[in-house]
Motif scaffolding. Sequence first.
Motif, PDB file in Angstrom:
ATOM      1  N   ARG A  90       0.756  -1.121  -0.053  1.00 23.66           N
ATOM      2  CA  ARG A  90      -0.058  -0.069   0.075  1.00 23.66           C
ATOM      3  C   ARG A  90       1.085   1.173  -0.071  1.00 23.66           C
ATOM      4  O   ARG A  90       1.864   1.060   0.690  1.00 23.66           O
ATOM      5  CB  ARG A  90      -0.844   0.066   1.156  1.00 23.66           C
ATOM      6  N   VAL A  91       0.287   2.300  -0.692  1.00 23.51           N
ATOM      7  CA  VAL A  91       1.182   3.564  -0.683  1.00 23.51           C
ATOM      8  C   VAL A  91       0.073   4.455  -0.187  1.00 23.51           C
ATOM      9  O   VAL A  91      -1.029   4.597  -0.814  1.00 23.51           O
ATOM     10  CB  VAL A  91       1.520   3.994  -2.223  1.00 23.51           C
ATOM     11  N   HIS A  92       0.202   5.045   1.097  1.00 17.80           N
ATOM     12  CA  HIS A  92      -0.805   5.867   1.830  1.00 17.80           C
ATOM     13  C   HIS A  92      -0.355   7.127   2.315  1.00 17.80           C
ATOM     14  O   HIS A  92       0.755   7.077   3.043  1.00 17.80           O
ATOM     15  CB  HIS A  92      -1.345   4.715   2.599  1.00 17.80           C
ATOM     16  N   ARG A  93      -0.444   8.279   1.953  1.00 17.01           N
ATOM     17  CA  ARG A  93      -0.319   9.500   2.489  1.00 17.01           C
ATOM     18  C   ARG A  93      -1.405   9.602   3.592  1.00 17.01           C
ATOM     19  O   ARG A  93      -2.400   9.954   2.978  1.00 17.01           O
ATOM     20  CB  ARG A  93      -0.274  10.222   1.325  1.00 17.01           C
ATOM     21  N   THR A  94      -1.170  10.046   4.869  1.00 26.08           N
ATOM     22  CA  THR A  94      -1.885  10.296   5.818  1.00 26.08           C
ATOM     23  C   THR A  94      -1.497  11.473   6.698  1.00 26.08           C
ATOM     24  O   THR A  94      -0.405  11.601   7.116  1.00 26.08           O
ATOM     25  CB  THR A  94      -2.260   8.957   6.759  1.00 26.08           C
ATOM     26  N   ASP A  95      -2.326  12.415   6.813  1.00 33.67           N
ATOM     27  CA  ASP A  95      -1.798  13.720   7.486  1.00 33.67           C
ATOM     28  C   ASP A  95      -0.412  14.218   7.232  1.00 33.67           C
ATOM     29  O   ASP A  95       0.254  14.629   7.992  1.00 33.67           O
ATOM     30  CB  ASP A  95      -2.055  13.287   9.109  1.00 33.67           C
ATOM     31  N   GLY A  96      -0.078  13.903   5.855  1.00 33.04           N
ATOM     32  CA  GLY A  96       1.143  14.653   5.191  1.00 33.04           C
ATOM     33  C   GLY A  96       2.300  13.481   5.419  1.00 33.04           C
ATOM     34  O   GLY A  96       3.384  13.803   5.088  1.00 33.04           O
ATOM     35  N   LEU A  97       1.927  12.383   6.172  1.00 30.67           N
ATOM     36  CA  LEU A  97       3.072  11.356   6.232  1.00 30.67           C
ATOM     37  C   LEU A  97       2.956  10.481   5.187  1.00 30.67           C
ATOM     38  O   LEU A  97       1.867   9.730   4.933  1.00 30.67           O
ATOM     39  CB  LEU A  97       2.969  10.809   7.706  1.00 30.67           C
ATOM     40  N   LEU A  98       4.021  10.074   4.416  1.00 31.69           N
ATOM     41  CA  LEU A  98       3.934   9.024   3.186  1.00 31.69           C
ATOM     42  C   LEU A  98       4.179   7.780   3.854  1.00 31.69           C
ATOM     43  O   LEU A  98       5.203   7.444   4.288  1.00 31.69           O
ATOM     44  CB  LEU A  98       4.758   9.316   2.089  1.00 31.69           C
ATOM     45  N   GLN A  99       3.354   6.478   3.839  1.00 29.40           N
ATOM     46  CA  GLN A  99       3.544   5.396   4.222  1.00 29.40           C
ATOM     47  C   GLN A  99       3.832   4.683   3.041  1.00 29.40           C
ATOM     48  O   GLN A  99       2.746   4.388   2.390  1.00 29.40           O
ATOM     49  CB  GLN A  99       2.456   4.920   5.063  1.00 29.40           C
ATOM     50  N   LEU A 100       4.722   3.720   3.160  1.00 32.82           N
ATOM     51  CA  LEU A 100       5.160   2.780   2.077  1.00 32.82           C
ATOM     52  C   LEU A 100       4.949   1.418   2.542  1.00 32.82           C
ATOM     53  O   LEU A 100       5.635   1.048   3.484  1.00 32.82           O
ATOM     54  CB  LEU A 100       6.222   2.920   1.151  1.00 32.82           C
TER      55      LEU A 100
END
Length: 275
Positions: free
Chosen positions: A201-211
Motif C-alpha cells: 500500500r502507498v498511503h499518505r496520511t496527514d502529510g506522512l507518506l507510508q509505504l
Amino acid sequence: MPVRIAQLSDAHLSPRFPRFEGNFDLVAEAVRAARPDLLIATGDLSLDGAEDEEDLRHAAARHAELGAEWRALPGNHDIGDEPVLGGRQPVTAERLARWRRVFGGHAWVHDLPGWRLIGLDTQSLTAPEAEAQWALLEEAVATAGARRLALFQHKPMTEQRLDDAAVTYWPVLPAPRARLLALFGERRPAFVASGHIHQHRVHRTDGLLQLWAPATGFIVGDAWQKPLGSKLLGWMEHVLHEDGTAEHHLRLVDGLALHDIGLIPEAYGPLRPLA
Ligand SMILES: [Fe+2]
Ligand SMILES: [Fe+2]
C-alpha cells in the motif's frame, strides 16, 4: 549517483518449516540481479525467532546470501511484541539479547548522501527496555543536520490517520506513535517504509507518506484480515537522490506462490476468522 535500496519483508524463514523458502529463492534471485546498494529487511525474517535462535540464524544466513550490504529490523515473529498487547510472545530482554547476538542492534542509524535512515524497532517501544531506543532516536533527529530522514520499521505507523486510537496487533500503538511524531516535530520523515501487514500500500496520511512493503512469504486471506492495500508478494525498491528526492517502486517477481497463511495452520495454528 542515487542510492538504490532493496526492501524485503516478512520472509518467515525456518529450517524446520521450509514452506516459504521457494518464494524467498525467487525474490533473492531478482534482488541479486537488481544489484542494490543496500538491502533492508523490515522484520519477520524468521518463522519463530522469538522462540528459536536457529530460525534467526537461518534467516540471517539466507538474507546474507544476497550478497549486498544489509541491515535488518525485528518483527513480532523475531523478538515478540509490545507486552501491552497481551500476546503469547511479549518482547523481553532475553528475546532482544537473542536478536542482538545474531543481527546486532535492534534499532540503528544509517547515513547516505543527503539522507539519514533510521531503523526503528516497533516491537519494543513501550517495553521496559525501550528507553535506550528512544535516546537513540532523539540523538538521530537532533544530529541529522541537513539530511532528510526516512524510517524503516516492521509495523506501519497507522492504518488510516495519525490520531487513530485503536490498540491492535497491526500498526504502531497510539501512545508511542504520538511520542514519535512529537520527537520528529517539524522534521517529519520523508517516508516510512514498513512490513508486517503482508499487503502492499502507498498511503499518505496527514502529510506522512507510508509505504507498505509486501511480504515475500505469504499473504493473510480476506477471511482473516481486512484488505487495506493489495494482497500480493514481492519487494520494494527505494531510489534515494542526494538532493533529498526519492522514488519508490513495487517489484513483482514471476512464479511466487501466493500462500495464504490462513490455510496453513501448521505454521502458526488456526487464525481467528473476521467477525
Ligand atoms: Fe509477517
Ligand atoms: Fe509481523
